[in-house]
Design a protein around this motif. Structure first.
Motif, PDB file in Angstrom:
ATOM      1  N   LEU A   9       0.826  -1.212   0.000  1.00  0.00           N
ATOM      2  CA  LEU A   9       0.000   0.000   0.000  1.00  0.00           C
ATOM      3  C   LEU A   9       0.859   1.259   0.000  1.00  0.00           C
ATOM      4  N   ILE A  10       1.911   1.254   0.810  1.00  0.00           N
ATOM      5  CA  ILE A  10       2.813   2.402   0.862  1.00  0.00           C
ATOM      6  C   ILE A  10       3.488   2.606  -0.494  1.00  0.00           C
ATOM      7  N   PHE A  11       3.922   1.493  -1.085  1.00  0.00           N
ATOM      8  CA  PHE A  11       4.617   1.582  -2.365  1.00  0.00           C
ATOM      9  C   PHE A  11       3.678   2.051  -3.467  1.00  0.00           C
ATOM     10  N   PHE A  12       2.391   1.716  -3.356  1.00  0.00           N
ATOM     11  CA  PHE A  12       1.401   2.197  -4.322  1.00  0.00           C
ATOM     12  C   PHE A  12       1.379   3.725  -4.352  1.00  0.00           C
ATOM     13  N   LEU A  13       1.358   4.341  -3.179  1.00  0.00           N
ATOM     14  CA  LEU A  13       1.336   5.808  -3.099  1.00  0.00           C
ATOM     15  C   LEU A  13       2.621   6.417  -3.647  1.00  0.00           C
ATOM     16  N   VAL A  14       3.757   5.825  -3.288  1.00  0.00           N
ATOM     17  CA  VAL A  14       5.054   6.350  -3.738  1.00  0.00           C
ATOM     18  C   VAL A  14       5.175   6.262  -5.258  1.00  0.00           C
ATOM     19  N   SER A  15       4.820   5.111  -5.816  1.00  0.00           N
ATOM     20  CA  SER A  15       4.940   4.914  -7.267  1.00  0.00           C
ATOM     21  C   SER A  15       4.005   5.853  -8.033  1.00  0.00           C
ATOM     22  N   THR A  16       2.819   6.119  -7.481  1.00  0.00           N
ATOM     23  CA  THR A  16       1.868   7.026  -8.134  1.00  0.00           C
ATOM     24  C   THR A  16       2.441   8.437  -8.248  1.00  0.00           C
ATOM     25  N   ILE A  17       3.064   8.898  -7.193  1.00  0.00           N
ATOM     26  CA  ILE A  17       3.663  10.245  -7.194  1.00  0.00           C
ATOM     27  C   ILE A  17       4.827  10.317  -8.167  1.00  0.00           C
ATOM     28  N   ILE A  18       5.704   9.317  -8.138  1.00  0.00           N
ATOM     29  CA  ILE A  18       6.878   9.314  -9.020  1.00  0.00           C
ATOM     30  C   ILE A  18       6.457   9.272 -10.488  1.00  0.00           C
ATOM     31  N   THR A  19       5.447   8.470 -10.797  1.00  0.00           N
ATOM     32  CA  THR A  19       4.974   8.362 -12.178  1.00  0.00           C
ATOM     33  C   THR A  19       4.456   9.701 -12.686  1.00  0.00           C
ATOM     34  N   SER A  20       3.728  10.407 -11.857  1.00  0.00           N
ATOM     35  CA  SER A  20       3.196  11.718 -12.254  1.00  0.00           C
ATOM     36  C   SER A  20       4.314  12.683 -12.615  1.00  0.00           C
ATOM     37  N   PHE A  21       5.363  12.712 -11.805  1.00  0.00           N
ATOM     38  CA  PHE A  21       6.502  13.585 -12.095  1.00  0.00           C
ATOM     39  C   PHE A  21       7.224  13.143 -13.373  1.00  0.00           C
ATOM     40  N   PHE A  22       7.370  11.837 -13.558  1.00  0.00           N
ATOM     41  CA  PHE A  22       8.046  11.329 -14.756  1.00  0.00           C
ATOM     42  C   PHE A  22       7.303  11.746 -16.013  1.00  0.00           C
ATOM     43  N   ILE A  23       5.981  11.598 -16.008  1.00  0.00           N
ATOM     44  CA  ILE A  23       5.183  11.978 -17.171  1.00  0.00           C
ATOM     45  C   ILE A  23       5.324  13.474 -17.454  1.00  0.00           C
ATOM     46  N   PHE A  24       5.280  14.258 -16.395  1.00  0.00           N
ATOM     47  CA  PHE A  24       5.333  15.717 -16.548  1.00  0.00           C
ATOM     48  C   PHE A  24       6.650  16.167 -17.178  1.00  0.00           C
ATOM     49  N   PHE A  25       7.755  15.566 -16.768  1.00  0.00           N
ATOM     50  CA  PHE A  25       9.060  16.033 -17.220  1.00  0.00           C
ATOM     51  C   PHE A  25       9.602  15.302 -18.455  1.00  0.00           C
ATOM     52  N   SER A  26       9.070  14.094 -18.769  1.00  0.00           N
ATOM     53  CA  SER A  26       9.684  13.287 -19.829  1.00  0.00           C
ATOM     54  C   SER A  26       8.806  13.045 -21.052  1.00  0.00           C
ATOM     55  N   ILE A  27       7.498  13.059 -20.895  1.00  0.00           N
ATOM     56  CA  ILE A  27       6.616  12.743 -22.016  1.00  0.00           C
ATOM     57  C   ILE A  27       6.299  13.999 -22.801  1.00  0.00           C
ATOM     58  N   ASP A  28       6.759  14.039 -24.048  1.00  0.00           N
ATOM     59  CA  ASP A  28       6.561  15.208 -24.909  1.00  0.00           C
ATOM     60  C   ASP A  28       5.221  15.076 -25.637  1.00  0.00           C
ATOM     61  N   GLU A  29       4.169  15.175 -24.890  1.00  0.00           N
ATOM     62  CA  GLU A  29       2.816  14.999 -25.440  1.00  0.00           C
ATOM     63  C   GLU A  29       1.860  15.868 -24.622  1.00  0.00           C
ATOM     64  N   ASN A  30       0.833  16.385 -25.276  1.00  0.00           N
ATOM     65  CA  ASN A  30      -0.120  17.249 -24.589  1.00  0.00           C
ATOM     66  C   ASN A  30      -1.110  16.412 -23.777  1.00  0.00           C
ATOM     67  N   LEU A  31      -0.689  16.013 -22.598  1.00  0.00           N
ATOM     68  CA  LEU A  31      -1.568  15.247 -21.708  1.00  0.00           C
ATOM     69  C   LEU A  31      -2.083  16.166 -20.617  1.00  0.00           C
ATOM     70  N   ASN A  32      -3.361  16.032 -20.286  1.00  0.00           N
ATOM     71  CA  ASN A  32      -3.937  16.859 -19.234  1.00  0.00           C
ATOM     72  C   ASN A  32      -3.721  16.206 -17.871  1.00  0.00           C
ATOM     73  N   ILE A  33      -4.148  16.899 -16.825  1.00  0.00           N
ATOM     74  CA  ILE A  33      -3.967  16.404 -15.457  1.00  0.00           C
ATOM     75  C   ILE A  33      -4.674  15.079 -15.252  1.00  0.00           C
ATOM     76  N   LEU A  34      -5.870  14.942 -15.843  1.00  0.00           N
ATOM     77  CA  LEU A  34      -6.628  13.698 -15.702  1.00  0.00           C
ATOM     78  C   LEU A  34      -5.828  12.515 -16.261  1.00  0.00           C
ATOM     79  N   SER A  35      -5.129  12.740 -17.372  1.00  0.00           N
ATOM     80  CA  SER A  35      -4.316  11.674 -17.967  1.00  0.00           C
ATOM     81  C   SER A  35      -3.185  11.274 -17.031  1.00  0.00           C
ATOM     82  N   TYR A  36      -2.561  12.276 -16.368  1.00  0.00           N
ATOM     83  CA  TYR A  36      -1.509  11.967 -15.378  1.00  0.00           C
ATOM     84  C   TYR A  36      -2.067  11.038 -14.297  1.00  0.00           C
ATOM     85  N   VAL A  37      -3.246  11.401 -13.799  1.00  0.00           N
ATOM     86  CA  VAL A  37      -3.856  10.637 -12.705  1.00  0.00           C
ATOM     87  C   VAL A  37      -4.204   9.221 -13.159  1.00  0.00           C
ATOM     88  N   ILE A  38      -4.805   9.112 -14.343  1.00  0.00           N
ATOM     89  CA  ILE A  38      -5.214   7.801 -14.864  1.00  0.00           C
ATOM     90  C   ILE A  38      -4.018   6.872 -15.005  1.00  0.00           C
TER      91      ILE A  38
END
Length: 419
Positions: free
Chosen positions: A98-127
């Motif tokens: 459960l703890i790792f689920f929360l940690v991985s979710t946060i890290i993934t959001s940052f990775f998408i924001f800084f590395s994915i060169d695509e127009n994704l909205n906030i909802l896409s980050y969350v999904i």
């Protein structure tokens, strides 16, 4: 085949039965992953398939960490415990899932924001972030079933997950809405649904703080080294994705991934075969049946190598039979990479079984040190390969590192007194 032999084959507790269910389990998951990949190649864009590959690689990193700290200690230590102690041990470990689920979710959001060169909205980050976390739940519960030597339960759960995912995939194809975020929504939602059946009882019977602490201490004794080894193994196995991604472009990643997609059944079989092998090997080694464990490892290796050879021949025949316009022009020539992937998986099968034996013998520190050195060599050879040979060079570097890894582990098992 007479009825007596059939009854012996499916006898409860038989290793053949467990191996049979494991192969079926991987076949079910392989079909889903294969159809998702093909759908993204045909109906999606090359960029989105490339990003999907990169994000699945990120999930594989999380799965490697979870496998090292939680899943592998659970798999190799549970068979050495009484049934009551094993249940308490697994309940305590789930808190860290459960703890790792929360940690991985946060890290993934940052990775998408800084590395994915695509127009994704906030909802896409969350999904995407929550979907990857849900897949980690499914991965943990699969390992829990294998730790109890109950692959049939894992097969049933994965069958439900696969049916739900395929229903969602069909709806995406019919609505012409294949994108990286829509695919992750489908597989994440399916993974969460099949995991809820296991998650809810844990919340109803929460383990005490003392149980959680003792479970972690027991796991960490071995997992601290397993963590280094698993992370190194991920780096080695995914260098072909991230080196071209950062040095060339995401389209090259899609091309390499399309070739690997054809090998999906073998890929999943190799990665999950250890789930049934390690607890059995661990039990044999704990009972001081070293020769029996080694013979089992050799037989399993030969079986997987035969399956790999037959499957590769089948895929090459199919590729020559399908129409040339079946795949988009961007993926033309993808079959030339399949032979290189065959070489990669041929050596990887041997290396993975050697590693499973050493993990079952609780030699995590040794594997961690060797894995770390090999992973660094892999990155170097992959960078050099890409610089000299372009996209092909990423796989050349992987073949070299896998071969070196296999040679080192073979030497260790031969020269050291592994029990």
């Amino acid at each position: 085949m007479n009825s007596k032999y059939i009854s012996r084959f499916f006898e409860k507790g038989s290793f053949k039965t467990k191996a049979f269910y494991t192969i079926l389990d991987q076949a079910v998951l392989s079909i889903v992953n294969l159809l998702i990949g093909i759908s993204m190649i045909i109906y999606g864009t090359q960029e989105h398939y490339g990003y999907y590959t990169v994000l699945i690689g990120l999930f594989n990193l999380y799965a490697s960490v979870q496998n090292a700290v939680i899943n592998t200690p659970m798999i190799v230590l549970s068979p050495r415990m009484s049934e009551e102690d094993a249940v308490i041990f697994r309940k305590g470990l789930f808190v860290f899932v459960l703890i790792f689920f929360l940690v991985s979710t946060i890290i993934t959001s940052f990775f998408i924001f800084f590395s994915i060169d695509e127009n994704l909205n906030i909802l896409s980050y969350v999904i995407i972030s929550f979907a990857i976390g849900a897949l980690l739940f499914r991965d943990y519960f699969r390992s829990e079933e294998y730790a109890q030597l109950k692959p049939l339960k894992a097969l049933k759960r994965d069958t439900v997950y696969s049916i739900l995912s395929l229903m969602g995939l069909v709806s995406l194809v019919l609505s012409v809405n294949i994108s990286v975020q829509s695919v992750f929504f489908i597989i994440g939602f399916s993974a969460l649904l099949v995991s809820l059946v296991k998650i809810l009882p844990v919340f109803n019977d929460r383990p005490s703080t003392n149980v959680v602490k003792k479970s972690f201490e027991k796991s960490w004794e071995y997992s601290k080294w397993s963590l280094v080894g698993a992370s190194s193994s991920w780096l080695q196995g995914n260098a072909f994705v991230y080196v071209p991604f950062f040095l060339i472009n995401v389209k090259e990643v899609a091309l390499l991934a399309a070739a690997r997609l054809m090998m999906t059944p073998i890929t999943l079989l190799i990665s999950s075969w250890g789930n049934v092998m390690r607890p059995v090997l661990s039990k044999n080694l704990a009972d001081n049946k070293k020769e029996k464990a080694k013979n089992l490892m050799v037989k399993a290796t030969l079986l997987l190598l035969c399956l790999l050879l037959l499957y590769t021949i089948l895929i090459l025949c199919i590729i020559h039979l399908i129409p040339t316009n079946f795949l988009p022009n961007a993926y033309s020539g993808v079959n030339s990479f399949i032979i290189i992937w065959f070489a990669v998986y041929f050596v990887r099968i041997i290396r993975t079984n050697l590693s499973s034996y050493l993990q079952s013998a609780l030699r995590f520190k040794l594997l961690a040190v060797v894995g770390l050195i090999i992973s660094l060599i892999t990155v170097i050879t992959t960078i050099i390969g890409v610089a000299l040979f372009g996209t092909d060079g990423a796989l050349y570097g992987l073949v070299i590192s896998e071969l070196l890894y296999c040679i080192v582990l073979s030497w260790v098992l031969k020269e050291k007194n592994i029990k």
